[in-house]
Design an enzyme around this catalytic site. Structure first.
Site, PDB file in Angstrom:
ATOM      1  N   GLY A   6     -11.505   1.386  -3.305  1.00 15.79           N
ATOM      2  CA  GLY A   6     -12.261   1.618  -4.533  1.00 15.79           C
ATOM      3  C   GLY A   6     -13.671   2.091  -4.260  1.00 15.79           C
ATOM      4  N   GLU A  63      -9.305 -11.704   0.984  1.00 15.47           N
ATOM      5  CA  GLU A  63      -8.066 -11.501   0.228  1.00 15.47           C
ATOM      6  C   GLU A  63      -6.905 -11.272   1.191  1.00 15.47           C
ATOM      7  OE1 GLU A  63      -6.768  -9.263  -3.816  1.00 15.47           O
ATOM      8  OE2 GLU A  63      -7.727  -7.999  -2.311  1.00 15.47           O
ATOM      9  N   CYS A 107      -3.524  -9.373  -7.867  1.00 20.89           N
ATOM     10  CA  CYS A 107      -4.984  -9.461  -7.796  1.00 20.89           C
ATOM     11  C   CYS A 107      -5.480 -10.750  -8.434  1.00 20.89           C
ATOM     12  CB  CYS A 107      -5.635  -8.244  -8.446  1.00 20.89           C
ATOM     13  SG  CYS A 107      -5.120  -7.951 -10.137  1.00 20.89           S
ATOM     14  N   GLY A 129      -6.609  -1.150  -6.882  1.00 17.56           N
ATOM     15  CA  GLY A 129      -6.244  -1.293  -5.481  1.00 17.56           C
ATOM     16  C   GLY A 129      -7.287  -2.106  -4.742  1.00 17.56           C
ATOM     17  N   SER A 130      -7.404  -1.855  -3.455  1.00 18.10           N
ATOM     18  CA  SER A 130      -8.311  -2.642  -2.624  1.00 18.10           C
ATOM     19  C   SER A 130      -9.762  -2.276  -2.892  1.00 18.10           C
ATOM     20  CB  SER A 130      -7.992  -2.414  -1.145  1.00 18.10           C
ATOM     21  OG  SER A 130      -8.425  -1.132  -0.725  1.00 18.10           O
ATOM     22  N   LYS A 190      -0.757   9.456 -10.168  1.00 19.37           N
ATOM     23  CA  LYS A 190      -0.284   9.272  -8.797  1.00 19.37           C
ATOM     24  C   LYS A 190       0.039   7.792  -8.574  1.00 19.37           C
ATOM     25  CE  LYS A 190      -1.734   7.969  -4.771  1.00 19.37           C
ATOM     26  NZ  LYS A 190      -0.487   7.552  -4.103  1.00 19.37           N
TER      27      LYS A 190
END
Length: 502
Positions: free
Chosen positions: A239, A390, A290, A234-235, A181
């Site tokens: 997560g 972030e 990242c 991802g974030s 995905k």
């Protein structure tokens, strides 16, 4: 794929070796972030039913694929890497159109995919276990890797070809099948990859693609009991939710999450070299990495000359469509990203001194895109929000400190621990930094980006959950260890008992 003049081409899921529509009957658009009027295509809005079909296809293909000799699996990976190399320019241009990064960086993104395909193709002939002496006579002891089953691969938009390859290549060479995905911001990049995978010769059902939202498609992959392992980038917030959901079923989960990466510049540093490294790390990919540098922690003695260099060079950066080779900084991914960066600039105005930037960029040719000026704040405190959180955009905080000890403390005082760097001419200080910096990656006299695929990639603390991508250790995510003992003595031998005196 079908095409409508007003809406652009329509793309489909890939399940069991066939391109198919979603059971929802609904599609969504992917648009060019440099010019939102440009529709890249329409993509299937996936459903739980679509995911169930993809997982069933992967389960059906798994017994055959896991029994395919690993060197043969590696040959297909190599063919895929060769196809990526053959189509590199086409893939890179498609990536820039859909995601926005400048064309040179897009070519590098594709090259990472090629590199990991070739590296993991070689693992088909390595995939080492251990053969060790037994403590008993006439007995053989060894360990081997075996696949887990169906791997759920959930990827972000910022490296829309490299990261899917980082995940799928080790999963596939070890004998797992995949349900993939991609981010809804870059479904076209994912579709192009899967087209080449099919051309390379992966059998039907080994690789399956389902596009759609995280809430619908992503959660369905995570929650399905027949998916053995999840790999997510991802974030940190997302997560954690994935880890919680997967933990209820004791699924293996590999998480590569956020970062708040710092460059330490010591008083003896080559400031021109440091400026090069900081600019590349802070404003490459428009700060949407990242591993992006969002903090410069600098000894007070060289704050002013370093700031002067950074300001002068940043003012010269050109914004625009990444397809223009003269452009240095492309757009942010979408309108929400622009809003987020703008909100952090507002916070930063109350914490530091705005040196330059700080606004949406709407000049020549920019008004229809998601552009933001490269931004620098000076005089930021180590614990200020813009020095801790972030932002994922082109915002750089300069944090003055007294000495190496204060720099090391400031660098480590975040909840993240992905990448860091130090600029110094003192070899002793460089080795102290390599020892002291609490990050999974440390660079000396370079920026915070530039990982190579044959070393592990990942971070400490809230940057992940201990797994690594790339390098041979990437195989650990997708395999179980099996220890095997073969006793050819012809009698029962009891370990820890029969080999003891008396």
């Amino acid at each position: 794929m079908t095409e409508t003049a007003a809406e652009g081409p329509t793309f489909r899921h890939f399940i069991a070796g066939e391109w198919c529509d979603s059971t929802s009957g609904i599609t969504f658009e992917s648009r060019n972030p440099a010019d939102w009027r440009d529709v890249v295509g329409r993509f299937q809005q996936g459903t739980k039913a679509d995911v169930a079909m993809a997982i069933k296809a992967a389960e059906t293909a798994y017994p055959m694929w896991r029994r395919t000799p690993a060197p043969k699996r590696g040959e297909i990976l190599y063919a895929f890497g060769a196809l990526m190399a053959q189509h590199k320019e086409r893939l890179a241009r498609a990536m820039t159109r859909e995601m926005g990064k400048v064309i040179a960086e897009a070519r590098g993104d594709v090259q990472e995919g090629i590199d990991i395909a070739y590296l993991m193709a070689g693992e088909g002939r390595r995939m080492f276990g251990d053969t060790v002496p037994s403590e008993l006579p006439d007995k053989w002891a060894m360990s081997i890797r075996q696949p887990l089953g169906v791997a759920g691969i959930i990827t972000p938009w910022n490296f829309p070809m490299a990261i899917p390859c980082w995940k799928t290549m080790p999963a596939l060479v070890t004998g797992n099948t995949v349900v993939f995905k991609p981010s809804s911001d870059t479904p076209h990049c994912a579709t192009l990859l899967v087209e080449l995978m099919a051309e390379a010769g992966f059998p039907p059902g080994v690789v399956n693609l389902v596009t759609g939202s995280g809430a619908e498609v992503g959660d369905a992959i995570v929650d399905n009991p027949d998916v053995a392992v999840i790999s997510f980038t991802g974030s940190s917030a997302t997560g954690k939710r994935i880890a919680e959901r997967a933990g209820r079923r004791l699924k293996r989960v590999s998480l590569e999450l956020g970062g708040k990466n710092g460059v330490v510049v010591l008083a003896d540093a080559d400031l021109d070299l440091a400026t090069d490294g900081i600019l590349w790390s802070a404003f490459g990919t428009t700060g949407q990495r990242c591993t992006a540098c969002s903090r410069v922690i600098v000894e007070r003695a060289v704050v002013e000359p370093l700031l002067a260099r950074l300001e002068a060079r940043t003012r010269g950066l050109r914004l625009g469509s990444g397809l223009d080779p003269a452009v240095d900084v492309g757009p942010l991914i979408n309108a929400g990203a622009v809003d987020k960066v703008e909100s952090y600039v507002g916070i930063g105005r109350g914490e530091g001194e705005l040196v330059l930037g700080g606004a949406r960029a709407t000049g020549d040719g920019l008004a229809e895109g998601h552009f933001f000026e490269p931004t620098i704040f000076a005089g930021v405190g180590p614990m200020d929000r813009i020095g801790q959180e972030e932002i994922f955009g082109p915002v750089l905080s300069v944090i003055p400190v007294d000495d190496y000890g204060a720099a090391m403390l400031a660098l480590n005082q975040t909840r993240y621990g992905l990448s860091s760097s130090v600029f110094t001419r003192d070899v002793n200080q460089a080795f102290r930094a390599m020892r002291d910096f609490e990050t999974g990656i440390v660079y000396v006299n370079a920026g915070t980006t530039g990982a190579e695929v044959h070393l592990p990639f990942g971070g400490w603390k809230e940057t992940g959950n201990g797994h690594r991508e790339a390098g041979h250790v990437a195989l650990d995510t997708y395999t179980e260890w099996k220890s095997i003992y073969v006793d050819f003595s012809g009698r029962l031998q009891r370990a820890q008992i029969d080999n003891q005196p008396g």
